[in-house]
Enzyme design. Structure first.
Site, PDB file in Angstrom:
ATOM      1  N   GLY A 137       0.824  -1.214   0.000  1.00 14.31           N
ATOM      2  CA  GLY A 137       0.000   0.000   0.000  1.00 14.31           C
ATOM      3  C   GLY A 137       0.854   1.259   0.000  1.00 14.31           C
ATOM      4  O   GLY A 137       2.090   1.190  -0.021  1.00 14.31           O
ATOM      5  N   SER A 172      -5.520  -1.914   5.477  1.00 15.91           N
ATOM      6  CA  SER A 172      -6.900  -1.411   5.576  1.00 15.91           C
ATOM      7  C   SER A 172      -7.166  -0.448   4.425  1.00 15.91           C
ATOM      8  O   SER A 172      -6.278   0.311   4.051  1.00 15.91           O
ATOM      9  CB  SER A 172      -7.131  -0.633   6.888  1.00 15.91           C
ATOM     10  OG  SER A 172      -8.466  -0.119   6.923  1.00 15.91           O
ATOM     11  N   TYR A 208     -15.038   2.697   9.359  1.00 14.58           N
ATOM     12  CA  TYR A 208     -13.576   2.848   9.484  1.00 14.58           C
ATOM     13  C   TYR A 208     -13.219   3.264  10.908  1.00 14.58           C
ATOM     14  O   TYR A 208     -12.348   2.673  11.554  1.00 14.58           O
ATOM     15  CB  TYR A 208     -13.096   3.895   8.485  1.00 14.58           C
ATOM     16  CG  TYR A 208     -11.601   4.108   8.450  1.00 14.58           C
ATOM     17  CD1 TYR A 208     -10.746   3.083   8.049  1.00 14.58           C
ATOM     18  CD2 TYR A 208     -11.050   5.346   8.783  1.00 14.58           C
ATOM     19  CE1 TYR A 208      -9.367   3.286   7.991  1.00 14.58           C
ATOM     20  CE2 TYR A 208      -9.678   5.554   8.720  1.00 14.58           C
ATOM     21  CZ  TYR A 208      -8.835   4.529   8.326  1.00 14.58           C
ATOM     22  OH  TYR A 208      -7.484   4.734   8.265  1.00 14.58           O
TER      23      TYR A 208
END
Ligand code: UDP
Length: 312
Positions: A10, A75, A145
């Site tokens: 990421g 995430s 979230y």
């Protein structure tokens, strides 16, 4: 050290991978590429210090061999991503964090959780210190979230108390830089790419909500210092320079020398009105503070998006 980074392909995970490989460590990057991208770690492909495992950490995690650290960065992290992937976002924050903690416990590894300024929700205290408990609409669209990360912090602290896992919790404030996806939806890639294409800059609401933006290298330096500190409570890592989104749009126009007009679109539900880190704790415990001024970090980031455009 041998270090597992979940979300290693990421935006932030890949910069952390670079830093730790540069220091001579072994990095196991784990990702399911839902929002990550193998291009972010392609330069390590033939490096024996680097391994990649394609896996969704919401399912049981298996890593063979020893591990000194589990850095849990997996995430979705952009509002448009967690609006599209609400259940995956909750699963990775809950089940993924549980699995990552279980792995750390089994390996005798230390554990670092990538948490977020979103635990403060739409804050009623300004700037936000770590001992502020937050103001989150748990059933709103962003709640998936915010609550996932709040649960992640709670279970990390429980593993610390019950199983003696040596945990770290970093609360990351808005971070930008190279490798943040063009279509990520967050304000920095969105405004820069709109400006570079001379398309309208989409300010949400009247643009008087505030954010405080940090360059990714500052975040990585803070995380690295937190790994070395024997401190188990949450630490804010962010740049306290606060500005309104309208000011930010004008800054991007100036730095890109763009002719884009500014247009005003509706403000998303539960969009926090203000956000600014109180970094007293990071300064005291880590001797850390951000070094890259927003103009400098944005110029580097703009150059990177320009170079991406040229590759196409
Ligand atoms: N924003 C905006 N235009 C965009 C994208 C975002 O005005 O095209 C605003 C958004 O409403 C928020 C701020 O920019 O107030 C930061 O949004 P981002 O999605 O980057 O992250 P957040 O801090 O909200 O998690």
């Amino acid at each position: 050290m041998r270090i597992l980074i979940t979300g290693g392909a990421g935006f932030i995970g890949s910069h952390l991978t670079d830093c730790l490989i540069e220091e001579g460590h072994q990095v196991v990057a784990m990702d399911n590429l839902v929002t990550g991208d193998l291009n972010n770690v392609a330069h390590h492909r033939s490096n024996p210090q680097f391994e990649y495992i394609h896996h969704d950490v919401s399912n049981h995690i298996h890593v063979s061999g020893n591990l000194d650290w589990v850095l849990h960065f997996a995430s979705p992290a952009s509002p448009i991503d967690y609006l599209q992937l609400p259940i995956q976002t909750l699963k990775v924050g809950a089940l993924g964090t549980h699995n990552a903690l279980g792995l750390a416990k089994a390996k005798g590894a230390k554990f670092l959780l990538a948490s977020t300024s979103e635990v403060y929700g739409d804050p009623l205290v300004h700037p936000q210190p770590e001992d502020y408990w937050g103001n989150v609409n748990l059933i709103g669209p962003r709640g998936v979230y915010d609550e996932a990360k709040r649960y992640a912090e709670a279970i990390a602290m429980a593993y610390h108390r019950v199983h003696n896992v040596d945990v770290r919790v970093v609360r990351i404030f808005n971070t930008y830089g190279p490798r943040n996806r063009v279509n990520d939806g967050r304000v920095v890639p969105t405004f820069i790419n709109q400006a570079l294409r001379n398309e309208p800059i989409t300010v949400f609401g009247e643009g008087n909500q505030t954010r405080s933006f940090q360059y990714v290298a500052d975040l990585v330096a803070g995380v690295r210092k937190l790994m070395d500190a024997s401190y188990n409570r949450p630490v804010n890592i962010g740049n306290p320079r606060e500005m309104t989104i309208l000011e930010f749009a004008k800054l991007i126009l100036q730095l890109t020398e763009s002719q884009s007009p500014i247009i005003y679109n509706p403000l998303p539900e539960d969009d926090p009105k203000t956000r600014q880190p109180d970094i007293t704790r990071a300064k005291a415990i880590l001797s850390w503070e951000p070094k890259v001024a927003v103009e400098e970090g944005l110029s580097r980031t703009i150059d990177w998006y320009r170079s991406l455009g040229k590759k196409k």
